[in-house]
Design a protein around this motif. Structure first.
Motif, PDB file in Angstrom:
ATOM      1  N   ALA A  24       0.744  -1.051  -0.168  1.00 61.13           N
ATOM      2  CA  ALA A  24       0.039  -0.069  -0.054  1.00 61.13           C
ATOM      3  C   ALA A  24       0.760   1.159   0.005  1.00 61.13           C
ATOM      4  O   ALA A  24       0.806   2.082   0.800  1.00 61.13           O
ATOM      5  N   LEU A  25       1.864   1.359  -1.030  1.00 59.94           N
ATOM      6  CA  LEU A  25       2.450   2.735  -1.028  1.00 59.94           C
ATOM      7  C   LEU A  25       2.461   2.931  -2.510  1.00 59.94           C
ATOM      8  O   LEU A  25       2.065   2.363  -3.337  1.00 59.94           O
ATOM      9  N   TYR A  26       2.602   4.208  -2.937  1.00 59.49           N
ATOM     10  CA  TYR A  26       2.623   4.731  -4.034  1.00 59.49           C
ATOM     11  C   TYR A  26       4.075   4.730  -4.749  1.00 59.49           C
ATOM     12  O   TYR A  26       4.704   5.534  -4.250  1.00 59.49           O
ATOM     13  N   SER A  27       4.226   4.072  -5.725  1.00 65.85           N
ATOM     14  CA  SER A  27       5.357   3.471  -6.222  1.00 65.85           C
ATOM     15  C   SER A  27       6.234   4.714  -6.936  1.00 65.85           C
ATOM     16  O   SER A  27       7.445   4.545  -7.075  1.00 65.85           O
ATOM     17  N   GLU A  28       5.648   5.820  -7.510  1.00 64.38           N
ATOM     18  CA  GLU A  28       6.139   6.672  -8.137  1.00 64.38           C
ATOM     19  C   GLU A  28       6.775   7.654  -6.963  1.00 64.38           C
ATOM     20  O   GLU A  28       7.716   8.343  -7.448  1.00 64.38           O
ATOM     21  N   LEU A  29       6.285   7.636  -6.112  1.00 63.32           N
ATOM     22  CA  LEU A  29       6.640   8.787  -4.956  1.00 63.32           C
ATOM     23  C   LEU A  29       7.952   8.170  -4.234  1.00 63.32           C
ATOM     24  O   LEU A  29       8.027   6.995  -3.920  1.00 63.32           O
ATOM     25  N   THR A  30       8.765   9.143  -3.468  1.00 64.30           N
ATOM     26  CA  THR A  30      10.022   8.629  -2.824  1.00 64.30           C
ATOM     27  C   THR A  30       9.261   8.235  -1.362  1.00 64.30           C
ATOM     28  O   THR A  30       8.100   8.414  -1.152  1.00 64.30           O
ATOM     29  N   GLU A  88       8.106  11.015   0.633  1.00 62.40           N
ATOM     30  CA  GLU A  88       6.750  11.600  -0.078  1.00 62.40           C
ATOM     31  C   GLU A  88       5.562  10.778   0.415  1.00 62.40           C
ATOM     32  O   GLU A  88       4.455  11.146   0.762  1.00 62.40           O
TER      33      GLU A  88
END
Lengths: 336, 241
Positions: B85-91, B94
């Motif tokens: 459950a993470l946004y893969s584009e973001l660091t 972030e």
């Protein structure tokens, strides 16, 4: 507050995911350019054969975009067989008879109108004037407004729908809903984040079409922007809503022929006035119908706010409806 | 002892399929409570009921005495889902910043807390890289950090150490123990036996039913066996000694 957090995150994702950002801006530009190249040619040059027609008559009907070649009947018929000429003109009892090649209705129409115009000008010349548009108005000028709307709609639908879907498949939606965020804040965050991005997208696409491709434009550029942005928001709310019924990206793509393609037919690219009433009702349920009509009103007829405000309100209504349904649909993932 | 999570005669259906059968459990503040069971035993469903992602078909779930689901209680716990459950584009940073902002933390608090949890899971060096460059273990650790970002008194972890190497698993458990020592209540699901032994109390689940609930030591001594594996087989495998 949480809405702002979601907006900020979406804009950050756009900054990192250059490819989606490019898809939403560059792809419509590319396709519009291709359409322009195909449609914005001067009217197709037609070629007809004159069989047994006096020389002075041939000269009198020859005009720009229509070449008339004197031929023998047999030669002309062979050329018709191979579709190398578009028609054969003969005189029967002093009356001109035109045999059209006939396999392409567009070409047939062009030959007819050119010939008729030439013949009528000989007897009683008519002055042609235009209430809207101009004699320069080509096919691309007419379909341009609908195309601008359509491409904005299409790409926002896809990118918006897929990113909302991914939120679910990668588990972040669940993670998000396990925090104090409201369902409405998630949905409004998406509208806001993508909305800001689509403002940029709409500016680029509309400006490119109007100032670079030189689509006929009689109205106010800001009106065009307003309508395209509203169409983008409608597409976004519809895309995110529809994504609730898709299990994965592939299933999302399957909604294109179901949700997007039918709208094209009702967007004014094809005349719908003569259709059965119930077919027109179907068209009236589609957002693109209103967006395209408003854009045509503005760009072709230089419409004032009063004459296209109804379409604007309908688009806002669609967005509100889809947004509300989306907020309800999220209940599936958290009852609260 | 105060109760952090209270589940009273919970039953839950998905359509016609009953997935939870009359479960009662109480998690006391400050303990590590384990939900042990094979896959399909209802661990994740119980977790979703606790976190308000599901409303039970029957029975009452209370968090800190308030009936769930309640928006006010959503702030009170940290949640680490089974997927990263993470946004893969973001660091990494972030991602944490986004989750932190959902809890209404001030910018300054976010900064401080972010660096603190990054340090906790040993990701400070990699925090400026986009998450799609992370290894599986790093993503797990970042997920854990995200669940701790708002300094909750209760954290609910769904299979936190799945697919993680033993060294990393050890470090996550050290972290959990340290949090418990600071008074944080921890609920953790697992199907790994040696992990179950690290819990203060355990609930053994099978087919949506609670088979037993006690400390690992007492579960073993009651059956006069030496390993959790045997306890699990006794209750979960249906084999009678």
């Amino acid at each position: 507050m949480n809405t702002a957090a979601v907006i900020k995150r979406i804009l950050r994702q756009f900054r990192r995911d250059k490819r989606s950002a490019a898809l939403m801006i560059a792809a419509p530009l590319l396709v519009l350019t291709l359409m322009w190249l195909v449609l914005d040619t001067d009217e197709a040059a037609v070629e007809i054969a004159a069989v047994g027609v006096p020389e002075h008559f041939v000269e009198s009907i020859e005009t720009e975009g229509m070449t008339v070649t004197v031929m023998e009947e047999q030669e002309a018929e062979e050329d018709l067989d191979r579709a190398e000429i578009d028609g054969m003109l003969q005189l029967e009892d002093g009356v001109p008879v035109l045999t059209l090649e006939g396999s392409d209705p567009n070409t047939s129409g062009a030959v007819r109108s050119k010939l008729q115009k030439q013949l009528s000008e000989q007897s009683s010349p008519i002055e042609w004037e235009y209430w809207n548009g101009s004699s320069e108005l080509g096919l691309f000028d007419y379909v341009g407004p609908a195309l601008i709307g359509f491409f904005v709609f299409f790409f926002v639908f896809i990118v918006g729908g897929v990113s909302f879907l991914r939120e679910r498949t990668q588990g972040t939606l669940e993670r998000l809903l396990a925090s104090p965020i409201r369902r409405s804040e998630v949905v409004f965050g998406y509208l806001g984040g993508f909305g800001l991005f689509t403002i940029a997208q709409s500016v680029v696409i509309a400006a490119y079409s109007i100032y670079v491709l030189d689509v006929f434009m009689a109205g106010n550029f800001l009106y065009v922007l307003l309508v395209t942005i509203l169409m983008a928001l409608t597409a976004l709310s519809l895309g995110t809503l529809v994504s609730a019924f898709a299990g994965n990206e592939f299933q999302m793509i399957q909604f294109i022929p179901l949700v997007i393609v039918p709208q094209v037919f009702f967007s004014g690219l094809f005349p719908t006035e003569g259709l059965a009433e119930w077919v027109q009702v179907v068209g009236n349920l589609m957002p693109l119908t209103y967006g395209a009509e408003a854009l045509r009103d503005i760009m072709l007829r230089g419409a004032s706010w009063e004459s296209f405000q109804m379409e604007v309100f309908i688009l806002i209504g669609f967005t509100a409806l889809f947004t509300a349904l989306n907020i309800i649909a999220l209940k599936k993932h958290r009852p609260l | 002892m105060e109760t952090a999570v209270e589940m009273n005669s919970i039953s839950h259906w998905f359509g016609k399929l009953q997935v939870i059968h009359d479960v009662d459990l109480n998690v006391e503040k400050g303990e590590i409570y384990g939900l042990l069971g094979p896959s399909g035993s209802g661990k994740t469903t119980l977790v979703k009921l606790m976190t308000g992602l599901l409303r039970p078909s029957e029975g009452v779930v209370k968090l800190n005495g308030e009936k769930m689901p309640a928006l006010k209680q959503m702030k009170q716990f940290g949640f680490m889902a089974q997927s990263d459950a993470l946004y893969s584009e973001l660091t990494g940073r972030e991602n944490l910043d986004f989750f932190a902002s959902l809890y209404g933390m001030s910018r300054k608090d976010r900064r401080l807390r972010m660096e603190h949890v990054l340090d906790m899971v040993n990701l400070t060096v990699d925090a400026s890289r986009p998450v799609h460059t992370y290894s599986g273990g790093m993503k797990r650790r970042l997920s854990l950090a995200a669940s701790l970002i708002h300094e909750p008194d209760l954290i609910i972890l769904d299979e936190p150490t799945v697919g993680i190497d033993p060294v990393l698993r050890q470090s996550i458990w050290n972290e959990l123990n340290r949090l418990r020592d600071n008074g944080v209540t921890i609920i953790v699901t697992t199907h790994v036996m040696d992990e179950a032994e690290k819990c203060g109390r355990l609930a053994l689940l099978r087919g949506g039913r609670m088979m037993a609930e006690d400390t690992p030591f007492r579960l073993k001594s009651k059956l006069e066996v030496s390993s959790m594996e045997e306890v699990f087989l006794h209750y979960g495998g249906g084999i009678r000694a």
